[in-house]
Scaffold this active site. Structure first.
Site: not given
Ligand code: E4P
Length: 217
Positions: A83
């Site tokens: 990522k």
């Molecule tokens: C995605 O890969 C992220 O980890 C996640 O969906 C972020 O979500 P949040 O905005 O609820 O922290």
């Protein structure tokens, strides 16, 4: 639409995997912090629990270091997806990692143009954050529709991994908008099964069944 679970909690992942509902897992540095676990150790454990893609995020800010970290993470298991943040360095690292055969998830996408850049950099997944846009009073779901249209216009193979999902309505709207994947917090995923008419209907059926005095076994 595939379901990924957005957590680094291995107990929750095990629970979802047992129902056969899990196509993959996403993590981020905040979720690792919340787990209180060692990053490398927890990613290895998740990869052993789930056959599908498991996103593990780099923490370097420059592309050279991102590539070094990404290659290390990719070696942890065959199903690791590296990522990377949607920055210029993240896009450079994405192109290089993809050339080395590493799967990538470009994260923190808040605009269609950012998503277009990630697709052109060869990203395996793009992560548009719906909930965080909604928090600003912007309709996050529009971004999913825009990315779907853009990727279809040009035949990009990058998968739209809808992220920052906060509700069952988000999941449903993502499916209608044609997201390839939704990464969902465990509580939201479990909540999808709930409907008050299901509960009410089951209660009535069971009450009537009791009145028959019968038993199936
Ligand atoms: C995605 O890969 C992220 O980890 C996640 O969906 C972020 O979500 P949040 O905005 O609820 O922290």
């Amino acid at each position: 639409m595939k379901f990924f679970i957005d957590t680094a909690d291995t107990a929750e992942i095990r629970d979802m995997a047992e129902v056969g509902l899990l196509d993959g897992v996403t993590t981020n540095p905040s979720l690792i912090m919340k787990s209180g676990r060692d990053f490398i150790e927890v990613i290895k454990e998740i990869c052993a629990l789930v056959d599908g893609p498991v996103s593990a995020e780099v923490t370097a800010m420059d592309s050279d270091q991102m590539v070094v970290e990404g290659l290390k993470l990719a070696k942890l298991a065959d199903n690791v997806v590296v990522k990377l943040p949607l920055t210029w360095d993240g896009l450079k690292a994405c192109r290089r990692l993809v050339s080395d055969g590493v799967q990538t998830n470009v994260t923190l996408c808040f605009s269609a143009n950012q998503g277009l850049l990630a697709a052109k950099a060869g990203a395996t997944f793009i992560s548009p954050f719906i909930g965080r846009l909604d928090d600003l009073g912007v309709d996050g779901m529009e971004l999913i529709h825009d990315l779907r249209a853009i990727y279809d216009n040009y035949g990009f193979e990058t998968e739209i991994l809808a992220a920052s999902i906060r509700s069952a309505a988000h999941v449903q709207e993502c499916a209608i908008a044609g997201a390839d994947v939704a990464t969902v917090p465990p509580s939201v995923l479990k909540g999808l099964v709930k409907h008050q008419l299901t509960d009410k209907g089951l209660e009535a059926f069971m009450a009537d069944w009791a009145k028959t005095g019968q038993s199936i076994l």
